[in-house]
Motif scaffolding. Structure first.
Motif, PDB file in Angstrom:
ATOM      1  N   ARG A  91      12.643  16.207   7.509  1.00 19.90           N
ATOM      2  CA  ARG A  91      12.171  15.525   6.521  1.00 19.90           C
ATOM      3  C   ARG A  91      12.157  13.992   6.379  1.00 19.90           C
ATOM      4  NH1 ARG A  91      14.362  19.791   1.947  1.00 19.90           N
ATOM      5  NH2 ARG A  91      13.672  21.738   3.114  1.00 19.90           N
ATOM      6  N   VAL A  92      11.425  13.363   6.421  1.00 20.67           N
ATOM      7  CA  VAL A  92      11.292  12.048   6.446  1.00 20.67           C
ATOM      8  C   VAL A  92      10.674  11.359   5.171  1.00 20.67           C
ATOM      9  CG1 VAL A  92      10.616   9.915   7.553  1.00 20.67           C
ATOM     10  CG2 VAL A  92      11.084  11.701   8.947  1.00 20.67           C
ATOM     11  N   GLN A  93      11.605  10.506   4.430  1.00 24.42           N
ATOM     12  CA  GLN A  93      11.156   9.847   3.234  1.00 24.42           C
ATOM     13  C   GLN A  93      10.970   8.285   3.474  1.00 24.42           C
ATOM     14  OE1 GLN A  93      13.561  10.418  -0.305  1.00 24.42           O
ATOM     15  NE2 GLN A  93      12.206   9.621  -1.414  1.00 24.42           N
ATOM     16  N   VAL A  94      10.094   7.805   3.414  1.00 24.10           N
ATOM     17  CA  VAL A  94      10.082   6.249   3.068  1.00 24.10           C
ATOM     18  C   VAL A  94       9.605   5.692   1.631  1.00 24.10           C
ATOM     19  CG1 VAL A  94       8.935   3.996   4.234  1.00 24.10           C
ATOM     20  CG2 VAL A  94       8.944   6.056   5.547  1.00 24.10           C
ATOM     21  N   ALA A  95      10.800   5.101   1.125  1.00 28.78           N
ATOM     22  CA  ALA A  95      10.591   4.695  -0.353  1.00 28.78           C
ATOM     23  C   ALA A  95      10.505   3.276  -0.169  1.00 28.78           C
ATOM     24  CB  ALA A  95      11.859   5.444  -0.918  1.00 28.78           C
ATOM     25  N   ASP A  96       9.993   2.724  -1.421  1.00 28.99           N
ATOM     26  CA  ASP A  96      10.140   1.305  -1.569  1.00 28.99           C
ATOM     27  C   ASP A  96      11.425   0.880  -2.055  1.00 28.99           C
ATOM     28  OD1 ASP A  96       7.427   0.682  -0.761  1.00 28.99           O
ATOM     29  OD2 ASP A  96       6.335   1.047  -2.344  1.00 28.99           O
ATOM     30  N   ARG A  97      11.749  -0.280  -1.859  1.00 30.27           N
ATOM     31  CA  ARG A  97      13.081  -0.748  -2.695  1.00 30.27           C
ATOM     32  C   ARG A  97      12.612  -1.736  -3.644  1.00 30.27           C
ATOM     33  NH1 ARG A  97      15.249  -3.111   1.888  1.00 30.27           N
ATOM     34  NH2 ARG A  97      16.330  -1.401   2.706  1.00 30.27           N
ATOM     35  N   LEU A  98      13.135  -1.191  -5.215  1.00 27.82           N
ATOM     36  CA  LEU A  98      12.312  -1.960  -6.237  1.00 27.82           C
ATOM     37  C   LEU A  98      13.384  -2.642  -6.905  1.00 27.82           C
ATOM     38  CD1 LEU A  98      10.315   1.006  -7.599  1.00 27.82           C
ATOM     39  CD2 LEU A  98       9.775  -0.830  -6.312  1.00 27.82           C
ATOM     40  N   VAL A  99      13.214  -3.944  -7.410  1.00 28.67           N
ATOM     41  CA  VAL A  99      13.899  -4.590  -8.151  1.00 28.67           C
ATOM     42  C   VAL A  99      13.321  -5.241  -9.355  1.00 28.67           C
ATOM     43  CG1 VAL A  99      15.508  -5.309  -6.390  1.00 28.67           C
ATOM     44  CG2 VAL A  99      13.486  -6.922  -7.023  1.00 28.67           C
ATOM     45  N   PHE A 100      14.027  -5.531 -10.555  1.00 30.11           N
ATOM     46  CA  PHE A 100      13.500  -6.191 -11.548  1.00 30.11           C
ATOM     47  C   PHE A 100      13.790  -7.416 -11.770  1.00 30.11           C
ATOM     48  CE2 PHE A 100      13.763  -1.734 -12.785  1.00 30.11           C
ATOM     49  CZ  PHE A 100      12.276  -1.476 -13.471  1.00 30.11           C
ATOM     50  N   ASP A 101      12.909  -8.533 -12.356  1.00 31.99           N
ATOM     51  CA  ASP A 101      12.978 -10.143 -12.414  1.00 31.99           C
ATOM     52  C   ASP A 101      13.605 -10.080 -13.910  1.00 31.99           C
ATOM     53  OD1 ASP A 101      10.694 -10.197 -13.862  1.00 31.99           O
ATOM     54  OD2 ASP A 101       9.662 -11.103 -12.113  1.00 31.99           O
ATOM     55  N   GLU A 102      13.539 -11.441 -14.203  1.00 32.44           N
ATOM     56  CA  GLU A 102      14.086 -11.861 -15.601  1.00 32.44           C
ATOM     57  C   GLU A 102      13.155 -11.316 -16.629  1.00 32.44           C
ATOM     58  OE1 GLU A 102      10.796 -14.503 -14.278  1.00 32.44           O
ATOM     59  OE2 GLU A 102      12.765 -14.036 -13.284  1.00 32.44           O
ATOM     60  N   ARG A 103      11.998 -10.876 -16.407  1.00 33.55           N
ATOM     61  CA  ARG A 103      11.005 -10.135 -17.436  1.00 33.55           C
ATOM     62  C   ARG A 103      11.675  -8.889 -17.986  1.00 33.55           C
ATOM     63  NH1 ARG A 103       5.720 -11.721 -14.282  1.00 33.55           N
ATOM     64  NH2 ARG A 103       7.119 -11.303 -12.737  1.00 33.55           N
ATOM     65  N   THR A 176      11.266  -1.638   2.256  1.00 32.74           N
ATOM     66  CA  THR A 176      11.371  -0.158   2.110  1.00 32.74           C
ATOM     67  C   THR A 176      12.600   0.265   2.741  1.00 32.74           C
ATOM     68  OG1 THR A 176      10.182   0.063   4.406  1.00 32.74           O
ATOM     69  CG2 THR A 176       8.787  -0.146   2.398  1.00 32.74           C
ATOM     70  N   LYS A 177      12.974   1.573   2.317  1.00 37.23           N
ATOM     71  CA  LYS A 177      14.027   2.151   3.183  1.00 37.23           C
ATOM     72  C   LYS A 177      13.563   3.466   3.653  1.00 37.23           C
ATOM     73  CE  LYS A 177      18.711   2.704   3.763  1.00 37.23           C
ATOM     74  NZ  LYS A 177      19.179   2.197   4.956  1.00 37.23           N
ATOM     75  N   SER A 178      13.856   3.910   4.746  1.00 40.50           N
ATOM     76  CA  SER A 178      13.542   5.066   5.276  1.00 40.50           C
ATOM     77  C   SER A 178      14.630   6.067   5.463  1.00 40.50           C
ATOM     78  CB  SER A 178      13.087   5.203   6.914  1.00 40.50           C
ATOM     79  OG  SER A 178      13.892   4.343   7.572  1.00 40.50           O
ATOM     80  N   TYR A 179      14.602   7.283   5.061  1.00 39.40           N
ATOM     81  CA  TYR A 179      15.449   8.427   5.045  1.00 39.40           C
ATOM     82  C   TYR A 179      15.196   9.504   5.877  1.00 39.40           C
ATOM     83  CZ  TYR A 179      16.967   6.130   0.880  1.00 39.40           C
ATOM     84  OH  TYR A 179      17.209   4.979  -0.183  1.00 39.40           O
ATOM     85  N   VAL A 180      16.045  10.152   6.716  1.00 36.44           N
ATOM     86  CA  VAL A 180      15.547  11.207   7.413  1.00 36.44           C
ATOM     87  C   VAL A 180      16.679  12.132   7.427  1.00 36.44           C
ATOM     88  CG1 VAL A 180      16.655  10.111   9.930  1.00 36.44           C
ATOM     89  CG2 VAL A 180      15.004  11.926  10.020  1.00 36.44           C
ATOM     90  N   ARG A 181      16.299  13.509   7.197  1.00 37.10           N
ATOM     91  CA  ARG A 181      17.370  14.581   7.000  1.00 37.10           C
ATOM     92  C   ARG A 181      16.920  15.792   7.907  1.00 37.10           C
ATOM     93  NH1 ARG A 181      16.302  12.010   1.778  1.00 37.10           N
ATOM     94  NH2 ARG A 181      18.214  11.314   1.088  1.00 37.10           N
TER      95      ARG A 181
END
Length: 202
Positions: A91-103, A176-181
């Motif tokens: 199983r492969v998952q490619v997920a976005d790396r999300l951050v919040f700014d000052e808002r 993005t961060k990829s995971y493989v299991r």
């Protein structure tokens, strides 16, 4: 003999003559250094293995797409590859790396105003949800999923809606961060079990 061979560095950064170091301390230091070297080698092997797996799966996806004359840019989202007998899965998952700014701070303040005004009527569980969403960890980061969960709440208040807009605007994709299991089972009707590559789980 070099200075490096004649001294050992202690926990305060001081150079201690090897002759002054207890034999047990020398043995312990050698044991830790040896095991750490092996651990670092395994880490590097796992990183290389993951890169090979991702490259081979990407090539396979491109091959499969080629049968239908479709060009794909790479693996996006989730993907599961099964063996012909159904006993093994990757199983492969490619997920976005999300951050919040000052808002996000603006959103937190607006939500706080709403809760203050609703204090008499606000459900206790709503306060728990909001507190959890804006709570930071030891590194000062918020739980992205918990913050995004706030946007699912249907609340008809102009300030709340403005806060949800601030959350949406504050969100930035930084990579993005990829995971493989890997999973396996002993029979087609048996549950899949993860093949652990985590040393602590073995």
């Amino acid at each position: 003999m070099t200075d490096q061979q004649m001294y050992m560095t202690d926990t305060k950064g001081r150079l201690v003559p090897i002759a002054a170091v207890k034999p047990l301390d020398k043995l312990r230091d050698g044991l830790v250094a040896g095991m750490m070297g092996r651990a670092q080698g395994l880490r590097d092997d796992l990183a290389a293995f993951k890169a090979d797996v991702m490259a081979e799966i990407t090539a396979f996806v491109q091959l499969a797409a080629g049968e239908y004359e479709v060009q794909l840019g790479g693996i996006k989202g989730n993907l599961t590859l099964r063996s012909y007998d159904g006993l093994r899965e990757i199983r492969v998952q490619v997920a976005d790396r999300l951050v919040f700014d000052e808002r996000l701070k603006v959103a937190e303040q607006l939500v706080g105003q709403c809760l203050a005004d609703w204090s008499a009527d606000a459900r206790p569980e709503l306060k728990v949800i909001v507190d959890r969403a804006f709570k930071t960890d030891k590194d000062g980061n918020v739980n992205t999923a918990a913050v995004l969960d706030l946007r699912r709440l249907e609340i008809n208040d102009a300030r709340w809606k403005k806060a949800m807009e601030a959350i949406a605007d504050a969100l930035t994709v930084t990579g993005t961060k990829s995971y493989v299991r890997f999973y396996e089972r002993t029979a087609p009707d048996a549950p899949m079990k993860a093949v652990s590559l985590d040393l602590a789980a073995l």
